[in-house]
Write an enzyme that holds these catalytic residues in place. Structure first.
Site, short mmCIF file in Angstrom:
data_model
loop_
_atom_site.label_atom_id
_atom_site.label_comp_id
_atom_site.label_asym_id
_atom_site.label_seq_id
_atom_site.Cartn_x
_atom_site.Cartn_y
_atom_site.Cartn_z
CE1 TYR A 1 -10.89 -24.55 50.89
CE2 TYR A 1 -10.53 -26.88 50.41
CZ TYR A 1 -11.20 -25.69 50.17
OH TYR A 1 -12.19 -25.64 49.20
P1 NAD Z 1 -11.75 -18.11 44.21
O1 NAD Z 1 -10.66 -17.75 45.15
O2 NAD Z 1 -11.54 -17.88 42.77
O3 NAD Z 1 -13.10 -17.37 44.66
C1 NAD Z 1 -13.41 -17.13 46.01
C2 NAD Z 1 -13.75 -15.65 46.16
O4 NAD Z 1 -14.15 -15.42 47.52
C3 NAD Z 1 -12.56 -14.71 45.89
O5 NAD Z 1 -12.86 -13.82 44.82
C4 NAD Z 1 -12.35 -13.99 47.21
O6 NAD Z 1 -11.98 -12.63 47.06
C5 NAD Z 1 -13.70 -14.12 47.87
N1 NAD Z 1 -13.60 -14.02 49.33
C6 NAD Z 1 -12.83 -14.75 50.16
N2 NAD Z 1 -12.97 -14.32 51.43
C7 NAD Z 1 -13.87 -13.30 51.40
C8 NAD Z 1 -14.42 -12.45 52.38
N3 NAD Z 1 -14.07 -12.55 53.67
N4 NAD Z 1 -15.31 -11.52 52.01
C9 NAD Z 1 -15.66 -11.38 50.71
N5 NAD Z 1 -15.16 -12.15 49.72
C10 NAD Z 1 -14.27 -13.10 50.06
O7 NAD Z 1 -12.09 -19.67 44.50
P2 NAD Z 1 -12.96 -20.70 43.67
O8 NAD Z 1 -12.06 -21.75 43.17
O9 NAD Z 1 -13.88 -20.00 42.74
O10 NAD Z 1 -13.81 -21.36 44.85
C11 NAD Z 1 -15.12 -20.89 45.18
C12 NAD Z 1 -15.68 -21.75 46.30
O11 NAD Z 1 -15.78 -23.11 45.91
C13 NAD Z 1 -14.86 -21.74 47.59
O12 NAD Z 1 -15.76 -21.75 48.67
C14 NAD Z 1 -14.10 -23.04 47.55
O13 NAD Z 1 -13.79 -23.51 48.84
C15 NAD Z 1 -15.11 -23.94 46.86
N6 NAD Z 1 -14.53 -25.07 46.14
C16 NAD Z 1 -13.72 -24.82 45.06
C17 NAD Z 1 -13.21 -25.92 44.35
C18 NAD Z 1 -12.31 -25.73 43.17
O14 NAD Z 1 -11.81 -26.76 42.65
N7 NAD Z 1 -12.08 -24.52 42.67
C19 NAD Z 1 -13.55 -27.23 44.75
C20 NAD Z 1 -14.32 -27.41 45.89
C21 NAD Z 1 -14.85 -26.33 46.56
C1 UGA Z 2 -9.05 -28.29 44.44
C2 UGA Z 2 -9.32 -26.83 44.85
O1 UGA Z 2 -8.14 -26.06 44.76
C3 UGA Z 2 -9.87 -26.70 46.25
O2 UGA Z 2 -10.34 -25.38 46.42
C4 UGA Z 2 -11.00 -27.67 46.41
O3 UGA Z 2 -11.57 -27.61 47.66
C5 UGA Z 2 -10.58 -29.07 46.08
O4 UGA Z 2 -10.15 -29.10 44.72
C6 UGA Z 2 -11.76 -30.04 46.18
O5 UGA Z 2 -11.96 -30.90 45.33
O6 UGA Z 2 -12.50 -29.94 47.16
P1 UGA Z 2 -6.92 -29.78 44.43
O7 UGA Z 2 -7.57 -31.10 44.24
O8 UGA Z 2 -5.65 -29.73 45.21
O9 UGA Z 2 -7.90 -28.75 45.14
O10 UGA Z 2 -6.76 -29.16 42.96
P2 UGA Z 2 -5.48 -28.76 42.09
O11 UGA Z 2 -4.80 -27.58 42.70
O12 UGA Z 2 -5.91 -28.64 40.69
O13 UGA Z 2 -4.48 -30.00 42.29
C7 UGA Z 2 -4.77 -31.28 41.75
C8 UGA Z 2 -3.56 -32.16 41.97
O14 UGA Z 2 -2.46 -31.62 41.22
C9 UGA Z 2 -3.09 -32.23 43.42
O15 UGA Z 2 -2.72 -33.54 43.73
C10 UGA Z 2 -1.87 -31.34 43.47
O16 UGA Z 2 -0.88 -31.76 44.38
C11 UGA Z 2 -1.34 -31.41 42.06
N1 UGA Z 2 -0.69 -30.13 41.69
C12 UGA Z 2 -1.39 -28.97 41.73
C13 UGA Z 2 0.64 -30.14 41.31
O17 UGA Z 2 1.30 -31.19 41.27
N2 UGA Z 2 1.23 -28.93 41.01
C14 UGA Z 2 0.55 -27.75 41.03
O18 UGA Z 2 1.13 -26.68 40.73
C15 UGA Z 2 -0.79 -27.77 41.40
#
Ligand code: NAD
Ligand code: UGA
Length: 330
Positions: free
Chosen positions: A159
């Protein structure tokens, strides 16, 4: 020297990819709230996907909003981007731990190939600004202090590699002599808040405390994250869309890091209930710690995170309670 932005200005016409997702739906709501006309694109269709419908409940009937159900790997894009002042590219497969193995083909198609298509379409119709949702995961294992954008990335999961590739595509396109698009890649640090994806820690811990399945706790719980509230992320994205800055990469995090065990303690305090856990080994690709040096974003966007972890978690709890038959806690 780069100029600073006027905080809070929104583009007039915006496209949001990933609009039906967690962060994308909040961004749509905020843009509409600021008077923008918004096209939201997602392959999850709210007419058939209840999660997408729930995320977009506030937007679907708004006169300024148009939803397009489409897959960015294949759909025509230029017509969608024609009038846009800014394209926010959030669509991606977002899970770190699920990116190993067979699903990598889908990760590369959605996170890399689709990003290339989005950038090419931005160039074709001369979109002035692309805001890309990059990830703190591009840093990998760090020395433990706050990471600045100048640190050489060291992605440790498929990822993270796909997100870094997307970011590099943004820089390559924006750097072309013929290109008119500027790209701002925001390295988002573990985002939480209402509508959080159901694979993520805080939502799972709250659900476990509310009587749902026990939390799978990966490793000792000593791993740390710079947990960042979704409303703060959305304000940064909107500021990045109009800031008078060139192509760049910015950390969007709070500058505070918290262990998983401390998150569980906060959830127990807020709900007044224990979080039942199943202990599992540390998962491949999970880094030990993240912590943003957010000074560039503060300086260039005129942005600051506003939401402390307990405040944000209590809003996430309130949102879960609002959708639960048996509300719990504060
Ligand atoms: P999410 O899964 O809730 O939203 C992503 C959306 O993208 C989904 O609704 C999915 O259907 C859509 N999607 C994926 N592939 C697609 C495609 N081929 N065509 C059209 N739609 C498509 O995820 P999120 O947590 O809201 O993350 C949004 C963005 O932020 C992502 O790019 C993710 O990598 C990035 N990001 C998220 C976090 C986090 O902590 N949530 C942290 C860092 C970066
Ligand atoms: C999150 C998002 O899911 C990614 O999309 C994003 O890119 C990433 O942040 C980012 O900062 O770039 P993550 O940090 O793994 O990834 O977020 P969580 O899923 O909330 O996990 C946080 C921590 O909790 C991790 O260490 C994970 O191992 C732990 N965790 C998570 C658990 O122990 N159990 C769970 O069910 C989920």
């Amino acid at each position: 020297m780069e100029q600073k932005a006027t905080p809070g200005r929104a583009p007039t016409r915006a496209v949001v990819t990933g609009a039906a997702g967690f962060i994308g739906s909040h961004l749509v709501d905020a843009l509409l709230g600021e008077g923008a006309t918004v096209i939201g694109v997602d392959r999850r269709d709210p007419r058939t996907d209840p999660g997408a419908a729930s995320n977009l409940a506030g937007a679907l009937d708004h006169p300024g909003f148009t939803f397009v159900a489409a897959d960015l790997r294949t759909c025509p894009l230029t017509a969608l981007f024609l009038q846009a002042d800014a394209v926010f590219h959030l669509a991606a497969l977002p899970g770190v731990r699920s990116s190993w193995g067979e699903r990598f083909a889908e990760y590369t198609a959605c996170n890399v190939f689709a990003t290339e298509r989005v950038l090419a379409a931005c160039e074709d119709v001369r979109v002035p600004r692309l805001v890309y949702a990059s990830s703190s995961s591009v840093y990998g294992t760090t020395s433990g202090g706050a990471t600045g954008e100048e640190i050489v990335p060291n992605p440790e999961s498929p990822y993270a590699i796909s997100k870094l590739a997307g970011e590099q595509l943004c820089l390559a396109h924006a750097g072309k002599a013929t290109s008119t698009v500027t790209a701002v890649a925001l390295r988002l640090f573990t985002v939480y808040g209402p509508r959080q994806r159901d694979d993520m820690l805080i939502g799972r811990a709250l659900t476990a405390a509310l009587g749902g399945p026990a939390l799978n706790l990966y490793g000792e719980g000593s791993q740390r994250r710079d947990f960042t509230y979704v409303g703060d992320v959305v304000r940064a994205a909107i500021a990045a869309a109009t800031a008078p800055i060139g192509t760049t990469v910015l950390n969007i995090g709070t500058g505070v890091t918290t262990t998983v065990l401390n998150v569980l303690a906060a959830v127990e305090e807020l709900t007044g209930r224990p979080v039942p856990v199943n202990r599992l080994p540390t998962q491949a690709g999970d880094v030990e710690a993240t912590l943003a040096d957010n000074s560039r974003a503060v300086d260039l966007l005129g942005w600051k995170p506003r939401t402390a972890l307990t405040q944000g978690v209590s809003r996430q709890l309130a949102h879960l309670n609002a959708n639960s038959p048996q509300p719990v806690g504060a």
